[in-house]
Scaffold this active site. Structure first.
Site, PDB file in Angstrom:
ATOM      1  N   LYS A   1     140.965  12.646 103.018  1.00 50.68           N
ATOM      2  CA  LYS A   1     141.771  14.007 101.916  1.00 50.68           C
ATOM      3  C   LYS A   1     142.580  13.288 100.478  1.00 50.68           C
ATOM      4  O   LYS A   1     141.527  13.587  99.298  1.00 50.68           O
ATOM      5  CB  LYS A   1     142.770  14.529 103.170  1.00 50.68           C
ATOM      6  CG  LYS A   1     143.279  15.279 102.028  1.00 50.68           C
ATOM      7  CD  LYS A   1     142.741  17.082 101.473  1.00 50.68           C
ATOM      8  CE  LYS A   1     143.428  17.019 100.986  1.00 50.68           C
ATOM      9  NZ  LYS A   1     143.293  19.104  99.408  1.00 50.68           N
TER      10      LYS A   1
ATOM     11  N   CYS B   1     148.395  19.898  94.013  1.00 52.31           N
ATOM     12  CA  CYS B   1     147.569  19.112  94.921  1.00 52.31           C
ATOM     13  C   CYS B   1     147.775  17.044  94.258  1.00 52.31           C
ATOM     14  O   CYS B   1     147.818  15.991  94.444  1.00 52.31           O
ATOM     15  CB  CYS B   1     146.125  19.420  94.970  1.00 52.31           C
ATOM     16  SG  CYS B   1     146.581  21.409  96.465  1.00 52.31           S
TER      17      CYS B   1
ATOM     18  N   GLU C   1     142.370  19.416 104.640  1.00 51.65           N
ATOM     19  CA  GLU C   1     140.886  20.434 103.642  1.00 51.65           C
ATOM     20  C   GLU C   1     140.552  20.385 102.230  1.00 51.65           C
ATOM     21  O   GLU C   1     141.634  19.804 101.807  1.00 51.65           O
ATOM     22  CB  GLU C   1     143.097  21.959 104.034  1.00 51.65           C
ATOM     23  CG  GLU C   1     142.199  23.282 103.690  1.00 51.65           C
ATOM     24  CD  GLU C   1     141.067  23.895 103.732  1.00 51.65           C
ATOM     25  OE1 GLU C   1     140.936  23.700 104.898  1.00 51.65           O
ATOM     26  OE2 GLU C   1     140.205  24.030 103.639  1.00 51.65           O
TER      27      GLU C   1
HETATM   28  C1  UGA Z   1     142.352  20.789  94.604  1.00 55.75           C
HETATM   29  C2  UGA Z   1     140.407  19.867  94.975  1.00 55.75           C
HETATM   30  O1  UGA Z   1     139.654  20.373  94.065  1.00 55.75           O
HETATM   31  C3  UGA Z   1     140.147  20.555  96.038  1.00 55.75           C
HETATM   32  O2  UGA Z   1     139.650  20.080  96.615  1.00 55.75           O
HETATM   33  C4  UGA Z   1     141.698  19.760  97.076  1.00 55.75           C
HETATM   34  O3  UGA Z   1     141.610  20.763  98.430  1.00 55.75           O
HETATM   35  C5  UGA Z   1     142.839  20.801  96.557  1.00 55.75           C
HETATM   36  O4  UGA Z   1     143.753  20.075  95.616  1.00 55.75           O
HETATM   37  C6  UGA Z   1     143.760  20.100  97.962  1.00 55.75           C
HETATM   38  O5  UGA Z   1     144.325  19.529  97.898  1.00 55.75           O
HETATM   39  O6  UGA Z   1     144.509  21.260  98.600  1.00 55.75           O
HETATM   40  P1  UGA Z   1     142.948  22.197  93.473  1.00 55.75           P
HETATM   41  O7  UGA Z   1     144.731  21.740  92.922  1.00 55.75           O
HETATM   42  O8  UGA Z   1     143.680  23.858  93.654  1.00 55.75           O
HETATM   43  O9  UGA Z   1     142.424  21.538  94.407  1.00 55.75           O
HETATM   44  O10 UGA Z   1     142.597  23.225  92.030  1.00 55.75           O
HETATM   45  P2  UGA Z   1     141.336  21.819  90.869  1.00 55.75           P
HETATM   46  O11 UGA Z   1     139.886  23.148  90.839  1.00 55.75           O
HETATM   47  O12 UGA Z   1     140.359  21.048  92.099  1.00 55.75           O
HETATM   48  O13 UGA Z   1     141.783  21.794  90.060  1.00 55.75           O
HETATM   49  C7  UGA Z   1     143.286  21.145  89.845  1.00 55.75           C
HETATM   50  C8  UGA Z   1     143.182  20.830  88.117  1.00 55.75           C
HETATM   51  O14 UGA Z   1     142.243  20.212  87.503  1.00 55.75           O
HETATM   52  C9  UGA Z   1     143.606  22.572  87.238  1.00 55.75           C
HETATM   53  O15 UGA Z   1     144.406  22.278  86.592  1.00 55.75           O
HETATM   54  C10 UGA Z   1     142.077  22.415  86.379  1.00 55.75           C
HETATM   55  O16 UGA Z   1     142.167  23.185  85.733  1.00 55.75           O
HETATM   56  C11 UGA Z   1     141.862  21.084  86.192  1.00 55.75           C
HETATM   57  N1  UGA Z   1     140.811  20.341  85.924  1.00 55.75           N
HETATM   58  C12 UGA Z   1     139.547  21.152  86.815  1.00 55.75           C
HETATM   59  C13 UGA Z   1     139.884  20.023  84.897  1.00 55.75           C
HETATM   60  O17 UGA Z   1     141.351  19.979  84.063  1.00 55.75           O
HETATM   61  N2  UGA Z   1     138.882  20.040  84.038  1.00 55.75           N
HETATM   62  C14 UGA Z   1     138.061  19.543  85.500  1.00 55.75           C
HETATM   63  O18 UGA Z   1     136.342  19.317  84.869  1.00 55.75           O
HETATM   64  C15 UGA Z   1     138.261  20.216  86.808  1.00 55.75           C
END
Ligand code: UGA
Length: 451
Positions: free
Chosen positions: A206, A262, A151
């Site tokens: 993944k 994740c 996913e």
């Molecule tokens: C992540 C991946 O983006 C998904 O593609 C993957 O399916 C998922 O893990 C998983 O393995 O199930 P998620 O953990 O839900 O998704 O959230 P993200 O949007 O990736 O954010 C993760 C962290 O990175 C957050 O704390 C966010 O604030 C931080 N982040 C994200 C940043 O600090 N800067 C950014 O530019 C982007």
């Protein structure tokens, strides 16, 4: 599964779990009680629940009936034993495979949806085959095909990501099983976005995708510190490098360090796998992505204490946002959790606000600290944002919720105890909004602004 059910009305989708309360919550009449907050999910559940989407604890009969089973259980980092702190704990995957082998009938396609270490499909196959009463018994006609289809949705944008994915992966060997699964995805996803691979590529893609995303965040966070030291501005730098199409604009926002269930877990797992195959340098390389993430959190919590000349003891600090990012009620591994603990250890009084995270859950997670500090009432929670700032010494923005972007700083400034600080770890405040209000601002990647 809700999205599958939406696009495949002819398919009966049943979600089963051993956790009775959770299934009850999914079946709850009051849709505000659904266990997960996700934009668009409530509306979707309302439309299709009990039509072709069901939530049940009847694992036995649901497996018996099923032609295809998605194993979507959690795979947390092992806390003890071999590989503790790095390897994924596969006990729930194993348990699920055992249940499938116990109750399935006829031919069953088993799809790995959980994020798993490469080669897990082998474990699932072994369990499925070994649990057959007698593999040579002609009367035992049960057969299995194992596919991997990890996913890629992100929390907070789950429905959107599922409805319009960049790609889906289907890894496996059995052509018929691959056909059955792609037929489902094809109901709403263009065929060119369905990538067929072998099992191991699918599993490893993944972990690698998450590692690459997390690596970008650690890279930009490392540069955020350099920007603060030199007077360069992180937003300008991100924009400049992101404009190179080969690098691209996404995932270049500096912040307090990535959180969630994740990235950390998956990179630790990748490190473990690399070590297992004797690739120590590769393991060290990815381990540093995590180390840099921890460093960014530490750096921010230390900096807050330093701005108060080394002591936040008895200072009132308002934490805005506890979720690991906006639009989710999930705060697992969030920077907020880490920073809150550090500040409590330093003697601060915290007032926490988050529009979606359960305060009960935060309390449970801060329990060790709460126990120590409860009598002193060092943690309070606020439901009313406007009333949160009275006599506060500092405000820390840790989640980029939309409501924090338009705060009335003029009004808030009147309530603060001066000298006061705002620590904006998500770069959401306009300097012009706090100009001349007598508040000091620190922004990630931009540093100090004394108004
Ligand atoms: C992540 C991946 O983006 C998904 O593609 C993957 O399916 C998922 O893990 C998983 O393995 O199930 P998620 O953990 O839900 O998704 O959230 P993200 O949007 O990736 O954010 C993760 C962290 O990175 C957050 O704390 C966010 O604030 C931080 N982040 C994200 C940043 O600090 N800067 C950014 O530019 C982007």
């Amino acid at each position: 599964m809700a999205v599958v059910a939406k696009y495949c009305p002819e398919i009966k989708v049943t979600v089963v779990d051993i956790n009775k309360e959770r299934i009850q919550a999914w079946n709850s009449k009051n849709l505000n009680n659904l266990p997960i907050f996700e934009p668009g999910l409530m509306e979707l559940i309302q439309k299709i629940r009990d039509k072709n989407l069901f939530f049940s604890i009847d694992i036995k009969n649901s497996i018996k009936e099923a032609d295809m089973i998605f194993i979507s259980v959690n795979t947390p980092t092992k806390k003890s034993g071999l590989g503790a702190g790095y390897a994924s704990d596969l006990k729930w995957v194993e348990e699920s495979a055992r249940k499938v082998s116990q109750y399935s009938e006829g031919h069953t396609i088993v799809v790995e949806k959980s994020t798993v270490p490469v080669k897990t499909a082998e474990l699932i196959k072994t369990i499925l085959m070994s649990n057959k009463s007698n593999p040579k018994d002609p009367k035992d006609n049960r057969t299995y095909s194992v596919l991997s289809s990890p996913e890629f949705l992100a929390e907070g944008t789950a429905i959107k990501d599922l409805e319009n994915p960049d790609r889906v992966l289907v890894g496996g060997e059995d052509k018929n099983a691959i056909f059955s699964l792609t037929e489902i995805y094809k109901k709403w996803i263009p065929e060119e976005k369905i990538l067929l691979t072998n099992l191991w590529s699918s599993e490893l893609s993944k972990l690698t995708a998450n590692a690459f995303l997390a690596q970008r965040i650690s890279s930009i966070n490392s540069i955020s510190a350099l920007c603060e030291a030199t007077g360069a501005q992180i937003n300008e730098v991100s924009n400049a490098i992101g404009s190179d199409q080969r690098i691209g604009k996404k995932f270049l926002e500096a912040g307090p360090g990535f959180g969630g269930s994740c990235f950390q877990k998956d990179i630790l797992n990748l490190v473990y796998i690399c070590k297992y195959y004797g690739l120590d340098q590769v393991a060290d390389y990815w381990d540093h992505v995590i180390k840099l993430n921890n460093w960014q959190r530490e750096r921010i919590s230390n900096l807050i204490v330093e701005k108060f000349f080394g002591t936040v003891s008895d200072k009132k600090i308002v934490i805005l946002g506890f979720a690991f990012k906006a639009n989710t009620n999930d705060f697992r591994e969030s920077a907020a959790l880490y920073i809150a603990k550090e500040l409590l250890e330093n003697g601060a009084n915290l007032l926490i606000h988050d529009p979606k995270v359960s305060y009960d859950q935060i309390n449970k997670n801060l329990e060790v600290f709460v126990k120590k500090v409860k009598s002193e009432k060092r943690i309070t929670f606020s439901k009313n944002l406007n009333e949160s700032f009275h006599n506060a010494d500092a405000i820390i923005i840790l989640t980029e919720w939309a409501i924090y972007k338009n705060l009335n700083w003029k009004k808030i400034a009147l309530n603060l105890r001066h000298p006061s600080w705002i620590f904006d770890t998500r770069s959401i405040i306009n300097k012009s909004d706090i100009k001349d209000l007598g508040i000091n601002l620190w922004t990630v990647g931009d540093g100090e602004f004394i108004s």
